[in-house]
Design an enzyme around this catalytic site. Structure first.
Site, PDB file in Angstrom:
ATOM      1  N   GLY A   1      47.525  18.895 -51.530  1.00  0.00           N
ATOM      2  CA  GLY A   1      46.990  18.631 -50.191  1.00  0.00           C
ATOM      3  C   GLY A   1      46.125  19.777 -49.711  1.00  0.00           C
ATOM      4  O   GLY A   1      45.160  19.572 -48.960  1.00  0.00           O
ATOM      5  N   ALA A   2      46.458  20.988 -50.163  1.00  0.00           N
ATOM      6  CA  ALA A   2      45.694  22.154 -49.710  1.00  0.00           C
ATOM      7  C   ALA A   2      44.249  22.075 -50.211  1.00  0.00           C
ATOM      8  O   ALA A   2      43.316  22.538 -49.550  1.00  0.00           O
ATOM      9  CB  ALA A   2      46.375  23.430 -50.166  1.00  0.00           C
TER      10      ALA A   2
ATOM     11  N   GLY B   1      51.575  36.807 -16.039  1.00  0.00           N
ATOM     12  CA  GLY B   1      51.805  35.548 -15.335  1.00  0.00           C
ATOM     13  C   GLY B   1      50.776  34.522 -15.762  1.00  0.00           C
ATOM     14  O   GLY B   1      50.204  34.594 -16.853  1.00  0.00           O
ATOM     15  N   GLY B   2      50.524  33.582 -14.865  1.00  0.00           N
ATOM     16  CA  GLY B   2      49.572  32.516 -15.180  1.00  0.00           C
ATOM     17  C   GLY B   2      48.167  33.021 -15.442  1.00  0.00           C
ATOM     18  O   GLY B   2      47.340  32.311 -16.016  1.00  0.00           O
TER      19      GLY B   2
HETATM   20  C1  HXC Z   1      48.628  42.518  -4.528  1.00  0.00           C
HETATM   21  C2  HXC Z   1      48.793  44.217  -6.030  1.00  0.00           C
HETATM   22  C3  HXC Z   1      49.190  43.332  -7.035  1.00  0.00           C
HETATM   23  C4  HXC Z   1      49.285  41.937  -6.694  1.00  0.00           C
HETATM   24  C5  HXC Z   1      49.123  45.287  -7.877  1.00  0.00           C
HETATM   25  N1  HXC Z   1      48.782  45.430  -6.604  1.00  0.00           N
HETATM   26  N2  HXC Z   1      49.387  44.019  -8.178  1.00  0.00           N
HETATM   27  N3  HXC Z   1      48.515  43.815  -4.793  1.00  0.00           N
HETATM   28  N4  HXC Z   1      48.984  41.588  -5.444  1.00  0.00           N
HETATM   29  N5  HXC Z   1      49.618  41.017  -7.591  1.00  0.00           N
HETATM   30  C6  HXC Z   1      48.418  46.654  -5.899  1.00  0.00           C
HETATM   31  C7  HXC Z   1      49.576  47.579  -5.736  1.00  0.00           C
HETATM   32  O1  HXC Z   1      50.341  47.238  -4.602  1.00  0.00           O
HETATM   33  C8  HXC Z   1      48.873  48.911  -5.569  1.00  0.00           C
HETATM   34  O2  HXC Z   1      48.372  48.991  -4.272  1.00  0.00           O
HETATM   35  C9  HXC Z   1      47.678  48.775  -6.486  1.00  0.00           C
HETATM   36  O3  HXC Z   1      47.499  47.362  -6.694  1.00  0.00           O
HETATM   37  C10 HXC Z   1      47.886  49.414  -7.835  1.00  0.00           C
HETATM   38  O4  HXC Z   1      49.117  48.971  -8.364  1.00  0.00           O
HETATM   39  P1  HXC Z   1      50.224  49.968  -8.914  1.00  0.00           P
HETATM   40  O5  HXC Z   1      51.498  49.206  -8.951  1.00  0.00           O
HETATM   41  O6  HXC Z   1      50.201  51.241  -8.147  1.00  0.00           O
HETATM   42  O7  HXC Z   1      49.675  50.260 -10.366  1.00  0.00           O
HETATM   43  P2  HXC Z   1      50.463  50.412 -11.733  1.00  0.00           P
HETATM   44  O8  HXC Z   1      51.603  51.331 -11.544  1.00  0.00           O
HETATM   45  O9  HXC Z   1      49.441  50.713 -12.757  1.00  0.00           O
HETATM   46  O10 HXC Z   1      51.097  48.958 -12.011  1.00  0.00           O
HETATM   47  C11 HXC Z   1      50.247  47.874 -12.227  1.00  0.00           C
HETATM   48  C12 HXC Z   1      51.060  46.559 -12.295  1.00  0.00           C
HETATM   49  C13 HXC Z   1      51.935  46.438 -11.022  1.00  0.00           C
HETATM   50  C14 HXC Z   1      51.962  46.599 -13.532  1.00  0.00           C
HETATM   51  C15 HXC Z   1      50.082  45.428 -12.430  1.00  0.00           C
HETATM   52  O11 HXC Z   1      51.133  46.650  -9.877  1.00  0.00           O
HETATM   53  C16 HXC Z   1      52.566  45.105 -10.898  1.00  0.00           C
HETATM   54  O12 HXC Z   1      53.606  44.828 -11.538  1.00  0.00           O
HETATM   55  N6  HXC Z   1      52.010  44.230 -10.058  1.00  0.00           N
HETATM   56  C17 HXC Z   1      52.544  42.937  -9.805  1.00  0.00           C
HETATM   57  C18 HXC Z   1      52.295  42.061 -10.973  1.00  0.00           C
HETATM   58  C19 HXC Z   1      52.726  40.666 -10.716  1.00  0.00           C
HETATM   59  O13 HXC Z   1      53.892  40.313 -10.735  1.00  0.00           O
HETATM   60  N7  HXC Z   1      51.717  39.810 -10.383  1.00  0.00           N
HETATM   61  C20 HXC Z   1      51.958  38.435 -10.080  1.00  0.00           C
HETATM   62  C21 HXC Z   1      51.971  37.722 -11.443  1.00  0.00           C
HETATM   63  S1  HXC Z   1      52.191  36.001 -11.240  1.00  0.00           S
HETATM   64  P3  HXC Z   1      48.426  50.349  -3.426  1.00  0.00           P
HETATM   65  O14 HXC Z   1      47.673  50.026  -2.190  1.00  0.00           O
HETATM   66  O15 HXC Z   1      49.856  50.639  -3.184  1.00  0.00           O
HETATM   67  O16 HXC Z   1      47.768  51.364  -4.283  1.00  0.00           O
HETATM   68  C22 HXC Z   1      50.645  35.478 -11.140  1.00  0.00           C
HETATM   69  C23 HXC Z   1      50.550  34.017 -10.975  1.00  0.00           C
HETATM   70  C24 HXC Z   1      49.222  33.536 -11.464  1.00  0.00           C
HETATM   71  O17 HXC Z   1      49.717  36.161 -11.221  1.00  0.00           O
HETATM   72  C25 HXC Z   1      49.313  32.044 -11.558  1.00  0.00           C
HETATM   73  C26 HXC Z   1      48.060  31.474 -12.126  1.00  0.00           C
HETATM   74  C27 HXC Z   1      48.236  30.033 -12.419  1.00  0.00           C
END
Ligand code: HXC
Length: 518
Positions: free
Chosen positions: A407-408, A172-173
């Site tokens: 040019g290069a 993501g971002g």
């Molecule tokens: C809150 C999160 C989280 C998130 C992971 N966790 N991502 N909690 N917010 N964004 C938590 C999970 O719920 C889990 O908690 C623990 O972290 C470990 O994650 P797992 O899923 O068990 O690990 P894994 O299987 O290794 O997968 C990792 C992962 C997946 C691929 C990162 O967690 C995932 O897809 N997360 C969401 C990613 C996402 O979409 N993020 C938002 C992106 S947009 P528990 O307590 O159950 O162990 C963004 C915008 C930014 O970031 C903008 C900036 C300008």
């Protein structure tokens, strides 16, 4: 037990608990994925005993979705200051064991604090990224945190070196903080960067792709150029950061540290006298030239797998850090294309921002022709490199080894575009284009009018052209190059030129900022 010793005991216990982040189970899970924890990484990165941690007791403030049930000390990032090779650096390491390293508002405040301190104190800032992105439960607060981090990345750009190491997810971002920093490293097989993951890609475009193919280290090192280094494992990545820092100053007001060498300044290398093949269409390996002229043959290549037709990286020459830019005749004949231009432009700008002199080794037949390049804006992208060299005020020493066409030739740090000292080897050919192309343009009518003698006319005119231009002397006669040098003396001549230029001061007109052709 006195009250004071009880207090101290509580502190020790609280510290020990904080050091466990999300707890032993999650640490085990992290290890099972082949990854180290945030603290283990910092231990490998920093000089032993140098780490001073900040904000170990900071806790998140979120109450949504049951978040108030748990308040781990330190939240999902370890921040602080330490030394690498005795020099101060500021660091943050996202802790995947706490909510997947996802960014809360308090985490962003911790990160911003070290970013501010790094900028204020003129020291590099290094981020170790391993995070699920914005902490979903915090909503807009988490997004605001990213905005505040990006702001600091931008303000620190060109003032202190900023390095990002991706050691897990970065999606993501969240990818934009690394993209705003000077150097990005990724770890093969355990890290990935993308704006939208495989599931979103599939639902929007129908394309089926896995994480590794979409945004793994190898892909970003070779195809997109988003990462500058693809490390074999985490240890390799952390070692590369240390190595990289050894070539860089602490900030834009300093010069890079001197590195002692026993490599003689006047070491000659006879092999260079015969490295360029007699046939101008035959390739040779530019790494051989770089390795021969730099101190102890040590070269830290940046963007090694990306746009291999140009080579960029750091070395020392007589102990002083230099940035090397060199065309690679072994890949696409060393031609400049979109990616090569982008890669070299960014490197040249980094070196200029941080007072690192540039040594340019030229063997370039021109820009790559074709619709793919034109549609992809080779004009704008080539202009980036032209612009980067033209605006750079650091000492610039250029050696044309063989081709310097069109040019290069101008783009590659020529004399008329603020090159300081420009040398050529006797094998240099500095001209508008190669002989075949030139004769075909100049004598097209004559050749067409006399088909029987076409070949003879072509050969005669080609010989005439080669006599005039396939050497460095026309350029030397006009002062467009400063000297024709024997290849085996290149190390000595470049070092002497750099020493002559060590007091260089050059200004650019005052402006708010430039308008680089992006
Ligand atoms: C809150 C999160 C989280 C998130 C992971 N966790 N991502 N909690 N917010 N964004 C938590 C999970 O719920 C889990 O908690 C623990 O972290 C470990 O994650 P797992 O899923 O068990 O690990 P894994 O299987 O290794 O997968 C990792 C992962 C997946 C691929 C990162 O967690 C995932 O897809 N997360 C969401 C990613 C996402 O979409 N993020 C938002 C992106 S947009 P528990 O307590 O159950 O162990 C963004 C915008 C930014 O970031 C903008 C900036 C300008």
């Amino acid at each position: 037990m006195s009250i004071q010793s009880d207090n101290i005991e509580k502190l020790v216990q609280r510290r020990a608990k904080a050091r466990l982040g999300g707890g032993e189970k999650r640490i085990e899970a992290q290890h099972a994925k082949g990854k180290l924890t945030a603290r283990e990484r910092l231990e490998l990165l920093l000089d032993p005993g140098s780490f001073e941690e900040f904000d170990m007791f900071v806790q998140h403030r979120c109450t949504n979705f049951g978040m108030d049930a748990s308040h781990p000390d330190g939240d999902g990032v370890v921040t602080g200051c330490g030394t690498i090779g005795g020099r101060v650096v500021y660091v943050f390491a996202q802790d995947f064991t706490v909510s997947g390293g996802s960014l809360s508002k308090t985490m962003s405040e911790k990160i911003c604090k070290v970013q501010d301190m790094a900028l204020r104190n003129g020291a590099p800032c290094i981020g170790l990224n391993d995070s699920g992105g914005a902490r979903i439960q915090e909503g807009i607060d988490a997004l605001a945190g990213y905005g505040e981090i990006f702001e600091r990345n931008i303000l620190a750009s060109g003032v202190i070196p900023q390095i990002s190491c991706i050691m897990g997810p970065c999606a993501g971002g969240a990818v934009y903080s690394p993209a705003l920093t000077d150097f990005t490293l990724m770890v093969k097989n355990t890290s990935y960067m993308f704006l939208t993951g495989p599931a979103v890609v599939k639902s929007v475009t129908g394309e089926v792709v896995d994480q590794e193919q979409l945004g793994g280290a190898s892909v970003h090192a070779s195809k997109s150029g988003v990462t500058h280094f693809a490390a074999e494992d985490e240890k390799d990545a952390l070692e590369t950061i240390k190595n990289l820092l050894s070539f860089l100053p602490q900030n834009n007001m300093e010069t890079a540290p001197f590195k002692e060498t026993s490599d003689p300044v006047n070491r000659v290398d006879d092999a260079l006298n015969s490295i360029v093949p007699d046939n101008p269409n035959k390739a040779y390996d530019m790494y051989g030239v770089i390795g021969s002229i730099v101190d102890d043959g040590i070269f830290l290549e940046v963007h090694k797998e990306f746009a291999k037709n140009i080579i960029v990286g750091f070395a020392h020459m007589n102990g002083r850090s230099v940035g090397i830019v060199a065309n690679q005749p072994k890949v696409l004949a060393g031609v400049l294309d979109i990616n090569a231009s982008r890669k070299a432009a960014r490197f040249v700008r980094f070196c200029d921002a941080f007072n690192i002199p540039l040594v340019t080794l030229v063997d370039v037949p021109g820009f790559l022709p074709g619709t793919q390049q034109e549609y992809g804006a080779i004009i704008t992208n080539g202009a980036k490199l032209l612009y980067a060299y033209g605006e750079a005020t650091v000492p610039k020493v250029t050696v044309t080894l063989r081709k310097g066409y069109g040019g290069a030739h101008i783009v590659m740090s020529c004399k008329q575009l603020r090159g300081d000292i420009n040398y050529a080897w006797p094998s240099a050919q500095i001209a508008v284009m190669g002989a075949d192309g030139a004769v075909n343009v100049l004598y097209a009518k004559e050749i067409k009018a006399d088909p029987e003698n076409a070949k003879a006319i072509f050969e005669e005119k080609k010989a005439e052209y080669e006599e005039l231009f396939s050497n460095p002397y026309q350029a030397a006669q006009k002062g467009y190059i400063d000297d024709v040098i024997e290849p085996r003396n290149t190390r000595f001549r470049v070092i002497r030129a750099l020493e002559q230029l060590s007091g260089k001061r050059q200004e650019i007109p005052a402006k708010k900022h430039d308008n680089l052709p992006l």
